[in-house]
Write a protein that holds these residues in place. Structure first.
Motif, PDB file in Angstrom:
ATOM      1  N   LEU A  46      54.089  49.762  50.826  1.00  0.00           N
ATOM      2  CA  LEU A  46      53.397  48.476  50.776  1.00  0.00           C
ATOM      3  C   LEU A  46      51.892  48.672  50.933  1.00  0.00           C
ATOM      4  CD1 LEU A  46      54.559  45.117  52.193  1.00  0.00           C
ATOM      5  CD2 LEU A  46      52.206  45.840  52.592  1.00  0.00           C
ATOM      6  N   ARG A  47      51.152  48.071  50.009  1.00  0.00           N
ATOM      7  CA  ARG A  47      49.693  48.088  50.094  1.00  0.00           C
ATOM      8  C   ARG A  47      49.171  46.658  50.031  1.00  0.00           C
ATOM      9  NH1 ARG A  47      47.187  51.413  45.528  1.00  0.00           N
ATOM     10  NH2 ARG A  47      49.145  50.994  44.422  1.00  0.00           N
ATOM     11  N   VAL A  48      48.122  46.394  50.787  1.00  0.00           N
ATOM     12  CA  VAL A  48      47.466  45.090  50.787  1.00  0.00           C
ATOM     13  C   VAL A  48      46.111  45.245  50.107  1.00  0.00           C
ATOM     14  CG1 VAL A  48      46.590  43.185  52.178  1.00  0.00           C
ATOM     15  CG2 VAL A  48      48.651  44.406  52.903  1.00  0.00           C
ATOM     16  N   LEU A  49      45.912  44.471  49.029  1.00  0.00           N
ATOM     17  CA  LEU A  49      44.670  44.569  48.269  1.00  0.00           C
ATOM     18  C   LEU A  49      43.957  43.224  48.214  1.00  0.00           C
ATOM     19  CD1 LEU A  49      45.801  46.658  45.139  1.00  0.00           C
ATOM     20  CD2 LEU A  49      44.730  47.493  47.251  1.00  0.00           C
ATOM     21  N   ALA A  50      42.644  43.275  48.138  1.00  0.00           N
ATOM     22  CA  ALA A  50      41.844  42.065  47.960  1.00  0.00           C
ATOM     23  C   ALA A  50      41.965  41.593  46.514  1.00  0.00           C
ATOM     24  CB  ALA A  50      40.388  42.342  48.299  1.00  0.00           C
ATOM     25  N   LEU A  51      42.126  40.294  46.335  1.00  0.00           N
ATOM     26  CA  LEU A  51      42.196  39.729  44.990  1.00  0.00           C
ATOM     27  C   LEU A  51      41.845  38.254  45.021  1.00  0.00           C
ATOM     28  CD1 LEU A  51      42.921  39.721  41.967  1.00  0.00           C
ATOM     29  CD2 LEU A  51      45.312  39.336  42.638  1.00  0.00           C
ATOM     30  N   ASP A  52      40.870  37.884  44.216  1.00  0.00           N
ATOM     31  CA  ASP A  52      40.534  36.483  43.966  1.00  0.00           C
ATOM     32  C   ASP A  52      40.828  36.238  42.493  1.00  0.00           C
ATOM     33  OD1 ASP A  52      39.390  34.021  43.387  1.00  0.00           O
ATOM     34  OD2 ASP A  52      37.597  34.361  44.605  1.00  0.00           O
ATOM     35  N   VAL A  53      41.872  35.467  42.207  1.00  0.00           N
ATOM     36  CA  VAL A  53      42.320  35.303  40.819  1.00  0.00           C
ATOM     37  C   VAL A  53      41.338  34.492  39.974  1.00  0.00           C
ATOM     38  CG1 VAL A  53      44.747  35.533  41.461  1.00  0.00           C
ATOM     39  CG2 VAL A  53      43.718  33.237  41.317  1.00  0.00           C
ATOM     40  N   THR A  54      40.318  33.921  40.596  1.00  0.00           N
ATOM     41  CA  THR A  54      39.313  33.178  39.833  1.00  0.00           C
ATOM     42  C   THR A  54      38.151  34.060  39.401  1.00  0.00           C
ATOM     43  OG1 THR A  54      37.963  32.472  41.729  1.00  0.00           O
ATOM     44  CG2 THR A  54      39.890  31.111  41.181  1.00  0.00           C
ATOM     45  N   GLN A  55      38.163  35.332  39.798  1.00  0.00           N
ATOM     46  CA  GLN A  55      37.050  36.235  39.514  1.00  0.00           C
ATOM     47  C   GLN A  55      37.534  37.409  38.661  1.00  0.00           C
ATOM     48  OE1 GLN A  55      33.918  35.485  40.382  1.00  0.00           O
ATOM     49  NE2 GLN A  55      34.732  33.588  41.285  1.00  0.00           N
ATOM     50  N   PRO A  56      37.087  37.515  37.409  1.00  0.00           N
ATOM     51  CA  PRO A  56      37.531  38.608  36.527  1.00  0.00           C
ATOM     52  C   PRO A  56      37.322  39.993  37.123  1.00  0.00           C
ATOM     53  CG  PRO A  56      36.359  36.939  35.262  1.00  0.00           C
ATOM     54  CD  PRO A  56      36.204  36.565  36.698  1.00  0.00           C
ATOM     55  N   ALA A  57      36.190  40.224  37.774  1.00  0.00           N
ATOM     56  CA  ALA A  57      35.921  41.545  38.348  1.00  0.00           C
ATOM     57  C   ALA A  57      36.918  41.877  39.449  1.00  0.00           C
ATOM     58  CB  ALA A  57      34.494  41.601  38.892  1.00  0.00           C
ATOM     59  N   SER A  58      37.309  40.862  40.224  1.00  0.00           N
ATOM     60  CA  SER A  58      38.283  41.069  41.296  1.00  0.00           C
ATOM     61  C   SER A  58      39.650  41.401  40.717  1.00  0.00           C
ATOM     62  CB  SER A  58      38.366  39.822  42.172  1.00  0.00           C
ATOM     63  OG  SER A  58      39.298  39.995  43.225  1.00  0.00           O
TER      64      SER A  58
END
Length: 249
Positions: A46-58
């Motif tokens: 299990l890995r926890v990653l940062a992700l903002d689905v409104t930001q293409p770079a993210s």
């Protein structure tokens, strides 16, 4: 070992889904805007990653870090309750950016790897609000209904490449952080003229006998990810299943 990437894992359905897939022996990529590894027991799977689905770079950064995946669960979403008359268009656009365009952006980003391997499953989490009209959630319902149409069409589009696209439709889940997460966004969205009606709606919700639990959604996502019968919609929770039966009758 198969890998699932789940968006919106900081609470609610996403957290339950990530935990359920992990318990079943899968490798899990749990994503959220602000990573909270403490929400999970330590595990090499299990890995926890940062992700903002409104930001293409993210999105691009998260998918690079995740590596190849077998299942994408588009669960990240924001809630909204209030009179449409009082809802600023900027707020409407904010809801659509996450609930609609964020889902589309994540989906578009993973299609190439699924198409090239000729396998993969995309599971989009919507709402039972798409199954029957509900008051004071017009914007939220619209953002989720758009994904219903998007998913149904995309399922046909990707079928020839061996890629499955599914819908999970959760019912009313009072134990999630739907209201808490949107409290600031919902401020002043019930003006005095609507207050009596809103109170009656709140009262109705407190009397709902059958509700949806987070684990109901996790189980529905699991079934959708493993479906081989071509089923598109998977209602989650006793109330959502009842609405689905009524809609089909």
């Amino acid at each position: 070992m198969k890998t699932v990437l789940v968006t919106g894992c900081s609470s609610g359905y996403g957290l339950a889904t990530a935990r359920h897939f992990h318990a079943q022996g899968w490798q899990v990529i749990a994503t959220m805007r602000s990573p909270r590894p403490d929400l999970f027991e330590g595990s090499e799977r299990l890995r926890v990653l940062a992700l903002d689905v409104t930001q293409p770079a993210s999105i691009a950064a998260a998918l690079r870090a995740a590596g190849p995946i077998d299942v994408l669960v588009n669960n990240a979403g924001i809630g909204l309750f209030g009179a449409f008359e009082a809802t600023p268009m900027a707020t409407t656009r904010e809801v659509f950016e996450t609930n609609t365009f964020g889902v589309m952006a994540m989906t578009q980003a993973v299609i190439p790897q699924f198409r090239e391997r000729r396998q993969g499953v995309i599971v989009n989490v919507t709402s039972s609000a798409t199954l029957a009209p509900m008051p004071l959630v017009a914007v939220y319902t619209a953002s989720k209904t758009a994904i219903e149409g998007f998913t149904a069409s995309l399922a046909f589009e990707l079928e020839a490449f061996g890629v499955a696209v599914k819908l999970v439709e959760p019912g009313y889940a009072p134990t999630t952080r739907f209201a808490e997460n949107g409290s600031e966004r919902m401020r002043d969205l019930v003006p005095p003229a609507y207050a009596p009606f809103a109170q009656s709606v709140f009262g109705m919700l407190t009397r709902v006998a059958e509700v949806t639990k987070e684990i109901d959604v996790a189980h529905a996502v699991w079934r959708a990810a493993h479906d081989t019968a071509g089923q598109l919609r998977f209602p989650a929770g006793a109330d959502a299943m009842a609405l689905a039966r009524h809609a089909a009758s």
